[in-house]
Design an enzyme around this catalytic site. Sequence first.
Site, PDB file in Angstrom:
ATOM      1  N   THR A 143       0.823  -1.205   0.000  1.00 66.43           N
ATOM      2  CA  THR A 143       0.000   0.000   0.000  1.00 66.43           C
ATOM      3  C   THR A 143       0.854   1.250   0.000  1.00 66.43           C
ATOM      4  OG1 THR A 143      -1.548   1.392   1.210  1.00 66.43           O
ATOM      5  CG2 THR A 143      -0.303  -0.151   2.530  1.00 66.43           C
ATOM      6  N   ASP A 145      -0.110   3.923   1.044  1.00 69.03           N
ATOM      7  CA  ASP A 145      -0.494   4.699   2.223  1.00 69.03           C
ATOM      8  C   ASP A 145       0.347   4.395   3.457  1.00 69.03           C
ATOM      9  OD1 ASP A 145      -2.527   6.052   0.897  1.00 69.03           O
ATOM     10  OD2 ASP A 145      -3.914   4.386   1.176  1.00 69.03           O
ATOM     11  N   MET A 191      -1.190  12.255  -2.224  1.00 67.67           N
ATOM     12  CA  MET A 191      -2.202  11.324  -1.719  1.00 67.67           C
ATOM     13  C   MET A 191      -2.112  11.122  -0.201  1.00 67.67           C
ATOM     14  SD  MET A 191      -2.325   8.393  -4.667  1.00 67.67           S
ATOM     15  CE  MET A 191      -3.476   8.536  -6.031  1.00 67.67           C
ATOM     16  N   GLY A 192      -3.083  10.396   0.320  1.00 71.64           N
ATOM     17  CA  GLY A 192      -3.114  10.079   1.743  1.00 71.64           C
ATOM     18  C   GLY A 192      -4.326  10.692   2.412  1.00 71.64           C
ATOM     19  N   ARG A 193      -5.478  10.115   2.174  1.00 72.88           N
ATOM     20  CA  ARG A 193      -6.704  10.729   2.686  1.00 72.88           C
ATOM     21  C   ARG A 193      -6.809  10.628   4.201  1.00 72.88           C
ATOM     22  NH1 ARG A 193     -11.796  12.938   0.315  1.00 72.88           N
ATOM     23  NH2 ARG A 193     -10.234  13.645  -1.137  1.00 72.88           N
ATOM     24  N   GLN A 300       2.178   9.875  -8.965  1.00 68.44           N
ATOM     25  CA  GLN A 300       3.036   9.565  -7.824  1.00 68.44           C
ATOM     26  C   GLN A 300       3.126   8.072  -7.523  1.00 68.44           C
ATOM     27  OE1 GLN A 300       1.124  11.202  -3.946  1.00 68.44           O
ATOM     28  NE2 GLN A 300      -0.364  11.648  -5.524  1.00 68.44           N
TER      29      GLN A 300
END
Lengths: 421, 421
Positions: A143, A145, A191-193, A300
């Site tokens: 992931t 994340d 990114m990275g909510r 990215q």
Amino acid sequence: MPKKKYNAFYAQSGGVTAVINATACGVIETARKSMNINKVYAGRNGIIGALREELIDTSKESKKDIAALKYTPSGAFGSCRYKLKSLEENKAEYERLIEVFKAHDIRYFFYNGGGDSQDTANKVSQLGEKMGYPITCIGIPKTVDNDLPITDNSPGFGSVAKYVAVSIREAAFDVRSMAESSTKVFVMEVMGRHAGWIAAAGGLACEKEGDAPHIILFPEIAFNKEKFLKKVQSTVKKHGYCAIVVSEGAAYKDGTFLADAGTVDAFGHKQLGGVAPVVANMIKEELGYKYHWAVCDYLQRAARHIASETDVEQAYAVGQAAVEFADAGKNAVMPTIVRKNTKKYSWTIGEAKLEDVANVEKKMPRKYITRNGFGITEECREYLQPLIVGESYPSYKNGLPQYVELKNELIKKKVKTNFEI
Amino acid sequence: MPKKKYNAFYAQSGGVTAVINATACGVIETARKSMNINKVYAGRNGIIGALREELIDTSKESKKDIAALKYTPSGAFGSCRYKLKSLEENKAEYERLIEVFKAHDIRYFFYNGGGDSQDTANKVSQLGEKMGYPITCIGIPKTVDNDLPITDNSPGFGSVAKYVAVSIREAAFDVRSMAESSTKVFVMEVMGRHAGWIAAAGGLACEKEGDAPHIILFPEIAFNKEKFLKKVQSTVKKHGYCAIVVSEGAAYKDGTFLADAGTVDAFGHKQLGGVAPVVANMIKEELGYKYHWAVCDYLQRAARHIASETDVEQAYAVGQAAVEFADAGKNAVMPTIVRKNTKKYSWTIGEAKLEDVANVEKKMPRKYITRNGFGITEECREYLQPLIVGESYPSYKNGLPQYVELKNELIKKKVKTNFEI
């Protein structure tokens, strides 16, 4: 008499990365040498491929093409966003899986994904006990994340981190050149909510006082407009320009995402834009600085051309370890990256139970963010730095990276019924 | 008795690129060997540095640091957006230049920029004749927009072109992996407000039927919403997904930019957003496909990490040639890239008069765009392809590219008066 070999099912799940195919490469190359595994069938579009009986025969792919997966971003067999319900809620899905696995002599299940996917893998691992079908089930971490627990970091993250750090450094050099008579503020959205790991990686570009990024906006820190604008202004006054990394998950105290805060299109529809233009417009309106902004989005996580070598190696290693775990008779586990207690960064492969991994999100610790909320601490840097080290360039032809496209031949269906997703 | 040496002034002008410092490297390294040039003084923030008497003494920089410019993006001495008026309109500016040049023994003027800058260089070249100050003036081409005339291409463009082609290929691989159950359309916005050269470069990623990008939106082709949506739909039906490159300059028939078409913020202010979200929202509303979009912005022109080797070499070569031209007693000229008539791409340095270059924009020929307006032709590909060939990687430390930061020491001012910009 030699032991009977069984086939394996491998699937890629959730958002893809620059290195998930390196994991596939690790799985397939290792399985080809296994004493227990016959063929590796890959799910076409992840677990959906198992449910639909759309199985890709990876034995039809050449050694060279499988090796090339190590240098190819994205999910070579297709991925999906599809989460199995629990056995109690949707028994039909599990019965279908058993039906397909049985038809194709599949007794190994390798599931390559994030937290949701490890939950699915955990459920499948219970098929043996609960439904009497013998299956060896290994989860494989992936992931961008970086929010999987237990493992020190998640394959896929290191390459995004490198892309983000390199990009903000380069763009900041650009802005600094122009700031005297043109753009003074640059905003880059990443990114990275739910977690600020990716945004934090931008902070690696700042190696000495004054370096960009000057401000990072984390999802973990409630956005304070006044404090933010003050920081932008003081940065421009001090350094002549200001470079900002903002996480798509940046939000106000009440949880409203900055990206959702009020923009409507000409028809009055709420517009799902990015957070970068919102932040940039805020600066323009309140401080009057000329600005530019970028939204990295898929670039990215697909940027294999600037992947971290450490990340590529770890991605391969977890694939390899997954097969070795299966060979060793393990079940319901996931290989992890373990950081060794050495002065120079080194790592090894560890092991976690799927039940401990499933549905747990690893948050970024508050101590990784500076007191003012706009930067990363030394402790955070020490954690992140090794993950972006090393370059692992793909080969080029005509100026373009040569990414492999597999034949992806489906095997003949054997089950008489279809299954609707 | 040896001939007296004079100092040279070098300035970077307009938007910077991934390789303009390679040109600076070519100028400085060559000037250090020149029999006619003493020191190279670089303008701090371009021509503004000459007007303000802010001159950077490049002789204070080490050989190693000057060599490192070849691998460093952005403008190492600062650039500016500032256009000199004509001699008739603002004589004071020219008198100031002469005052500063005289005070510092400067008789060589190297101006590194695009069309506007070549116009400035041309005006400065007339100082000798019109104002009795002997100056040798050489323009040096630079622009990511590739719109300078006479030269086959402009240094800076090849690297943006490579970035754009690589990025759309990578992102498209990602989208294709996910399209079955998630994102089906990806929109990537690139620079080029007046010409589609950069957007066209995205087309290089499409090497066979079905490859991305499936649609390119050029500034040269009036946007037709109906036709566009039809093409998106048929692409998704055929290939499962659709990858789009859109130029920031894409516009309707009446000249309205798509980016300006009607988006207002919560306060009713017209919002200067990007074109990518506008196009993406259009697709969502009319066709219902899940989308993602990216805006490359400065990342594309700062991306030294993926610069084209051909571009780097040409950028260096025009810097070197500029000094050689000056040494040869030439004035009011600009080195050009000349494509040789060979089967395999090769090039050499040519020469153009500044008066022929100034203020002329090279448009993309219609024959470079396919009949339907959504792609590039073979002829266009043949032109663009060689410009992105070769990789020229910077060195890395701790996972990050090592870009040089010069000392940039200003020389002592000699002129008594200040000059207000």
